[in-house]
Design a protein around this motif. Structure first.
Motif, PDB file in Angstrom:
ATOM      1  N   THR A 156      28.990  34.588  44.317  1.00 20.38           N
ATOM      2  CA  THR A 156      30.081  34.764  43.351  1.00 20.38           C
ATOM      3  C   THR A 156      31.428  34.374  43.946  1.00 20.38           C
ATOM      4  O   THR A 156      32.290  33.828  43.247  1.00 20.38           O
ATOM      5  N   ARG A 157      31.636  34.642  45.229  1.00 19.54           N
ATOM      6  CA  ARG A 157      32.886  34.233  45.869  1.00 19.54           C
ATOM      7  C   ARG A 157      32.956  32.709  45.960  1.00 19.54           C
ATOM      8  O   ARG A 157      34.013  32.106  45.745  1.00 19.54           O
ATOM      9  N   ALA A 158      31.850  32.087  46.288  1.00 20.23           N
ATOM     10  CA  ALA A 158      31.818  30.624  46.354  1.00 20.23           C
ATOM     11  C   ALA A 158      32.045  30.016  44.976  1.00 20.23           C
ATOM     12  O   ALA A 158      32.794  29.040  44.824  1.00 20.23           O
ATOM     13  N   MET A 159      31.450  30.609  43.946  1.00 15.91           N
ATOM     14  CA  MET A 159      31.583  30.077  42.587  1.00 15.91           C
ATOM     15  C   MET A 159      33.015  30.211  42.099  1.00 15.91           C
ATOM     16  O   MET A 159      33.579  29.282  41.510  1.00 15.91           O
ATOM     17  N   GLU A 160      33.640  31.349  42.350  1.00 18.42           N
ATOM     18  CA  GLU A 160      35.032  31.518  41.934  1.00 18.42           C
ATOM     19  C   GLU A 160      35.944  30.508  42.610  1.00 18.42           C
ATOM     20  O   GLU A 160      36.860  29.967  41.991  1.00 18.42           O
ATOM     21  N   ASN A 161      35.687  30.245  43.868  1.00 17.79           N
ATOM     22  CA  ASN A 161      36.499  29.257  44.578  1.00 17.79           C
ATOM     23  C   ASN A 161      36.397  27.893  43.915  1.00 17.79           C
ATOM     24  O   ASN A 161      37.388  27.156  43.791  1.00 17.79           O
ATOM     25  N   MET A 162      35.204  27.541  43.466  1.00 19.96           N
ATOM     26  CA  MET A 162      35.003  26.238  42.839  1.00 19.96           C
ATOM     27  C   MET A 162      35.696  26.136  41.477  1.00 19.96           C
ATOM     28  O   MET A 162      35.965  25.039  40.989  1.00 19.96           O
ATOM     29  N   LEU A 163      35.997  27.269  40.857  1.00 18.62           N
ATOM     30  CA  LEU A 163      36.641  27.280  39.548  1.00 18.62           C
ATOM     31  C   LEU A 163      38.147  27.512  39.637  1.00 18.62           C
ATOM     32  O   LEU A 163      38.825  27.552  38.613  1.00 18.62           O
ATOM     33  N   ALA A 292      32.081  39.344  44.681  1.00 20.69           N
ATOM     34  CA  ALA A 292      33.255  39.452  43.817  1.00 20.69           C
ATOM     35  C   ALA A 292      33.204  40.774  43.055  1.00 20.69           C
ATOM     36  O   ALA A 292      32.251  41.016  42.315  1.00 20.69           O
ATOM     37  N   PRO A 293      34.201  41.630  43.196  1.00 19.73           N
ATOM     38  CA  PRO A 293      34.178  42.939  42.552  1.00 19.73           C
ATOM     39  C   PRO A 293      34.577  42.848  41.082  1.00 19.73           C
ATOM     40  O   PRO A 293      35.025  41.793  40.613  1.00 19.73           O
ATOM     41  N   PRO A 294      34.447  43.933  40.326  1.00 21.80           N
ATOM     42  CA  PRO A 294      34.940  43.939  38.953  1.00 21.80           C
ATOM     43  C   PRO A 294      36.423  43.588  38.898  1.00 21.80           C
ATOM     44  O   PRO A 294      37.160  43.774  39.875  1.00 21.80           O
ATOM     45  N   VAL A 295      36.851  43.109  37.759  1.00 26.09           N
ATOM     46  CA  VAL A 295      38.218  42.609  37.596  1.00 26.09           C
ATOM     47  C   VAL A 295      39.260  43.640  38.019  1.00 26.09           C
ATOM     48  O   VAL A 295      40.267  43.298  38.657  1.00 26.09           O
ATOM     49  N   SER A 296      39.027  44.894  37.701  1.00 27.66           N
ATOM     50  CA  SER A 296      40.038  45.925  37.955  1.00 27.66           C
ATOM     51  C   SER A 296      40.218  46.263  39.425  1.00 27.66           C
ATOM     52  O   SER A 296      41.183  46.929  39.795  1.00 27.66           O
ATOM     53  N   GLU A 297      39.335  45.801  40.295  1.00 26.21           N
ATOM     54  CA  GLU A 297      39.371  46.210  41.697  1.00 26.21           C
ATOM     55  C   GLU A 297      40.139  45.259  42.605  1.00 26.21           C
ATOM     56  O   GLU A 297      40.252  45.498  43.803  1.00 26.21           O
ATOM     57  N   GLU A 298      40.667  44.167  42.057  1.00 27.09           N
ATOM     58  CA  GLU A 298      41.536  43.272  42.815  1.00 27.09           C
ATOM     59  C   GLU A 298      42.744  42.934  41.952  1.00 27.09           C
ATOM     60  O   GLU A 298      42.669  42.969  40.723  1.00 27.09           O
ATOM     61  N   ARG A 299      43.851  42.578  42.561  1.00 32.78           N
ATOM     62  CA  ARG A 299      45.063  42.229  41.828  1.00 32.78           C
ATOM     63  C   ARG A 299      44.984  40.771  41.396  1.00 32.78           C
ATOM     64  O   ARG A 299      44.759  39.889  42.225  1.00 32.78           O
ATOM     65  N   SER A 300      45.170  40.522  40.124  1.00 31.25           N
ATOM     66  CA  SER A 300      45.069  39.162  39.589  1.00 31.25           C
ATOM     67  C   SER A 300      46.306  38.818  38.778  1.00 31.25           C
ATOM     68  O   SER A 300      47.059  39.703  38.350  1.00 31.25           O
ATOM     69  N   ALA A 306      40.567  31.324  34.841  1.00 28.44           N
ATOM     70  CA  ALA A 306      39.204  30.791  34.896  1.00 28.44           C
ATOM     71  C   ALA A 306      38.289  31.656  35.751  1.00 28.44           C
ATOM     72  O   ALA A 306      37.157  31.967  35.361  1.00 28.44           O
ATOM     73  N   THR A 307      38.774  32.059  36.925  1.00 28.96           N
ATOM     74  CA  THR A 307      37.927  32.861  37.793  1.00 28.96           C
ATOM     75  C   THR A 307      37.654  34.236  37.200  1.00 28.96           C
ATOM     76  O   THR A 307      36.565  34.789  37.366  1.00 28.96           O
ATOM     77  N   LEU A 308      38.622  34.797  36.475  1.00 30.92           N
ATOM     78  CA  LEU A 308      38.401  36.092  35.841  1.00 30.92           C
ATOM     79  C   LEU A 308      37.383  35.994  34.712  1.00 30.92           C
ATOM     80  O   LEU A 308      36.590  36.914  34.489  1.00 30.92           O
ATOM     81  N   ALA A 309      37.387  34.875  33.986  1.00 33.86           N
ATOM     82  CA  ALA A 309      36.392  34.682  32.929  1.00 33.86           C
ATOM     83  C   ALA A 309      34.996  34.661  33.525  1.00 33.86           C
ATOM     84  O   ALA A 309      34.060  35.267  32.981  1.00 33.86           O
ATOM     85  N   PHE A 310      34.837  33.950  34.641  1.00 32.19           N
ATOM     86  CA  PHE A 310      33.536  33.948  35.318  1.00 32.19           C
ATOM     87  C   PHE A 310      33.184  35.348  35.787  1.00 32.19           C
ATOM     88  O   PHE A 310      32.054  35.801  35.609  1.00 32.19           O
TER      89      PHE A 310
END
Length: 336
Positions: A156-163, A292-300, A306-310
């Motif tokens: 998931t970390r690798a995939m987010e990086n690609m997006l 990659a943790p749930p959206v609420s657990e990191e500051r975005s 795009a990465t949040l949608a994934f």
């Protein structure tokens, strides 16, 4: 369903697992989301995929060999299995066919297209549909360069990086992010747009109102396609993040272009593409937590659209598996 696929949010999906050239005369053993798989070719060269575990004593079938009849022979006691997983022979034991059916190995649907081997992550040897294979990988006149390496990272970390587009002027400031870096000012802002597609979504990024150059596609669940704008030419980079286990991801790269076919220039272009991949590696491998943790657990922020949608898709899919709910339809919109 196998537990490893469910835990990684990858149950009942098509994913490439290897390059076609990796499976020749000998069986190929690999790990996908913690599950052991063996790929081999039968007597006609047709691919097959089985669980890499003999039902007799649990040894790896990938350590065995393929006989003239196209069956895979276990290295321990010589049990033989067909491409469908059925047990065709148990040496030194006179068992009729109906009894041998109890000793079958789990089979998986598998396809060979676009230079990759695609596996459907539902046991049983059948799939409800066919894999989505990017058109460029099978288009006549297009050169496709293949490369693979394994990262010490969760998929998931690798995939987010690609997006992720905002990292380009920083991580890739000497390669594909160079032009963006030169234009960036202290007060610059980036707008990230996202549109849903049958295979996931397409994202465009523009900085300071300048129209976006190219686009990036998420190919659900674990693929990416970067469309590089070159007038009158085709240039695309494809990447799949293949989960090996909780701490390792195999990166499968396919670069497609309809120019620079001849060596040594072609080799130089392909080497440039792997250089881009290596710029990402150390950054991604440093991520904590590993998954990659749930959206609420990191500051975005807004540029993380795009990465949040994934990420929302991934965690919702894992919840569905936990609840035993059916998988979402392919075209279900993503929350953004």
């Amino acid at each position: 369903m196998l537990d490893g696929f469910a835990q990684e949010g990858l149950s009942d999906v098509w994913t490439p697992v290897a390059m076609s050239r990796e499976v020749r005369g000998k069986p190929l053993g690999l790990t996908l989301a913690g599950e052991r798989i063996v790929l081999f070719r039968d007597g006609r060269g047709t691919l097959a995929a089985l669980k890499d575990q003999c039902p007799h004593r649990g040894v790896k079938l990938s350590l065995g060999k393929v006989g003239a009849d196209g069956c895979l022979e276990c290295p321990f006691h010589g049990w033989r299995f067909s491409a469908s997983g059925s047990c065709t022979n148990i040496p030194l034991n006179a068992l009729p066919e109906e009894k041998r059916q109890r000793y079958a190995v789990t089979a998986f649907a598998v396809r060979e297209r676009g230079g990759f081997i695609w596996l459907y992550t539902r046991p049983g040897g059948e799939a409800p549909d066919e894999p989505y294979v990017p058109e460029a990988l099978e288009k006549p006149g297009v050169h496709v360069g293949f490369y693979a390496e394994t990262w010490n990272a969760h998929w998931t970390r690798a995939m987010e990086n690609m997006l992720d587009s905002p990292h380009l002027p920083f991580v890739h400031q000497r390669t594909i992010g160079r032009a963006l870096r030169r234009r960036m000012k202290p007060e610059s802002t980036m707008e990230v747009e996202l549109e849903h597609t049958p295979t996931g979504f397409r994202t465009h990024s523009s900085m300071d109102g300048v129209p976006p150059q190219g686009s990036l596609d998420w190919l659900r669940p674990n693929g990416m396609r970067l469309n590089i704008p070159i007038p009158g030419r085709l240039m695309q980079l494809h990447m799949w993040c293949i989960p090996v286990d909780a701490n390792h991801t195999r990166m499968l790269l396919a670069s497609a272009r309809d120019f620079v076919h001849m060596q040594p220039l072609a080799a130089l272009v392909d080497r440039y593409n792997t250089r881009i991949l290596h710029e990402d590696r150390a950054i991604v491998e440093s991520s904590h937590p590993v998954e990659a943790p749930p959206v609420s657990e990191e500051r975005s922020v807004a540029t993380d659209r795009a990465t949040l949608a994934f990420r929302r898709w991934y965690h919702e899919r894992k919840k569905q598996v936990t609840r035993g709910a059916p998988d979402e339809p392919a075209a279900t919109p993503l929350a953004v």
